[in-house]
Scaffold this motif. Structure first.
Motif, short mmCIF file in Angstrom:
data_model
loop_
_atom_site.label_atom_id
_atom_site.label_comp_id
_atom_site.label_asym_id
_atom_site.label_seq_id
_atom_site.Cartn_x
_atom_site.Cartn_y
_atom_site.Cartn_z
N GLY A 35 0.82 -1.20 0.00
CA GLY A 35 0.00 0.00 0.00
C GLY A 35 0.86 1.26 0.00
N SER A 36 1.72 1.40 -1.00
CA SER A 36 2.65 2.53 -1.04
C SER A 36 1.98 3.86 -1.31
CB SER A 36 3.73 2.29 -2.11
OG SER A 36 4.48 1.14 -1.80
N GLY A 37 0.73 3.85 -1.80
CA GLY A 37 -0.02 5.08 -1.95
C GLY A 37 0.60 6.05 -2.93
N ASP A 40 1.36 -1.74 -4.73
CA ASP A 40 0.01 -1.20 -4.52
C ASP A 40 -0.87 -1.66 -5.68
OD1 ASP A 40 -2.20 0.32 -3.55
OD2 ASP A 40 -0.79 1.79 -2.73
N GLN A 41 -2.14 -1.25 -5.62
CA GLN A 41 -3.06 -1.53 -6.71
C GLN A 41 -2.58 -0.83 -7.98
OE1 GLN A 41 -7.28 -1.08 -5.58
NE2 GLN A 41 -6.56 -0.80 -3.48
N TYR A 47 -2.49 3.04 -8.67
CA TYR A 47 -1.55 3.91 -7.96
C TYR A 47 -0.13 3.83 -8.52
CZ TYR A 47 -5.25 4.31 -4.49
OH TYR A 47 -6.44 4.54 -3.87
N GLN A 99 -2.54 -6.41 -4.56
CA GLN A 99 -3.79 -6.06 -3.89
C GLN A 99 -4.11 -7.14 -2.87
OE1 GLN A 99 -6.92 -4.92 -6.49
NE2 GLN A 99 -8.45 -4.70 -4.87
N SER A 159 3.73 -1.25 6.22
CA SER A 159 2.48 -0.73 5.67
C SER A 159 1.96 0.36 6.59
CB SER A 159 1.44 -1.85 5.55
OG SER A 159 0.36 -1.46 4.73
N THR A 166 -3.29 1.51 6.14
CA THR A 166 -3.96 0.64 5.17
C THR A 166 -5.04 -0.24 5.80
OG1 THR A 166 -2.19 -0.98 5.49
CG2 THR A 166 -1.98 0.51 3.60
N MET A 168 -9.03 -1.03 4.29
CA MET A 168 -9.49 -2.32 3.77
C MET A 168 -10.72 -2.82 4.51
SD MET A 168 -5.90 -4.43 3.79
CE MET A 168 -4.34 -3.72 3.25
N PHE A 214 -4.24 -9.54 3.60
CA PHE A 214 -2.96 -8.86 3.81
C PHE A 214 -1.98 -9.80 4.52
CE2 PHE A 214 -0.35 -6.53 6.91
CZ PHE A 214 0.29 -5.59 6.11
#
Length: 209
Positions: A35-37, A58-59, A62, A85, A111, A114, A118, A126
């Motif tokens: 989840g590096s955003g 990440d997804q 992003y 993800q 992380s 996050t 979720m 995760f």
């Protein structure tokens, strides 16, 4: 055209988080950030801890923005971000092979902010993904707000939880005990629970060999 996104909260919390990571990642080498955003944390932490190979993930949506932060920083220890993800089963491609090799898997994971975004099935996912990704004796650091004994630790966290649930009823501030149980289920033992600014915590686990 992709834009380099910016999060003010990353600038606010990066130094307190860095102080914790510098202590617990001092002997680590390969970090998976789930989840590096925006990518802001990655470039700040990788620059401050050059002995680490900091792997963003990440997804897919992003990744272009993360790449912009990584490209602008031009650091040698930040490879291209990976698509990842949280799902209910481990993600193909992250299984260390062979698991017994000294350099198999990531020896650290990080992380931030996050788990409360979720849904609970994704939180379980995760940890399922970490189970496949982590090497023996890996260290895991998770930053964010948590409840203890089923109670909010502050009025601000209670308000934050309400705001989260208004956006997505599946989200919310997680109970520490439930999260720690998931960690224990993949062989992680809590070694430190660090109080952070703004009623956040940084939970540190170490995987048992």
């Amino acid at each position: 055209m992709s834009e380099r996104l910016y999060s003010p909260s990353c600038d606010r919390n990066r130094e307190p988080i860095l102080a914790v990571l510098q202590q617990y990642f001092a002997d680590r080498r390969r970090v998976l950030e789930v989840g590096s955003g925006t990518g802001q944390h990655a470039v700040h932490f990788a620059a401050a801890m050059p002995w680490l190979r900091w792997q963003c993930a990440d997804q897919a949506e992003y990744l272009p923005g993360i790449r912009l932060w990584l490209d602008d920083a031009g650091l040698a220890n930040t490879p291209a971000p990976l698509e990842l993800q949280a799902v209910a089963t481990p993600v193909p491609g992250f299984e260390p092979s062979p698991r017994s090799a000294a350099d198999a898997g990531f020896d650290a994971a990080f992380s931030a902010n996050t788990l409360h975004i979720m849904g609970w099935p994704q939180v379980r996912g995760f940890f399922a993904g970490l189970d496949a990704a982590l090497a023996d004796e890996a260290t895991v650091a998770v930053y964010g707000p948590f409840n203890y004994g089923g109670e909010f630790s502050s009025d601000s966290n209670r308000a934050f939880d309400g705001w989260l649930k208004a956006r997505d009823p599946a989200s919310g501030v997680r109970d520490f005990e439930a999260v720690d149980a998931l960690a224990a289920g993949i062989g992680l033992r809590l070694i430190q629970d660090v109080a952070m600014p703004a009623n956040n915590r940084c939970l540190i686990w170490r995987r048992q060999a």
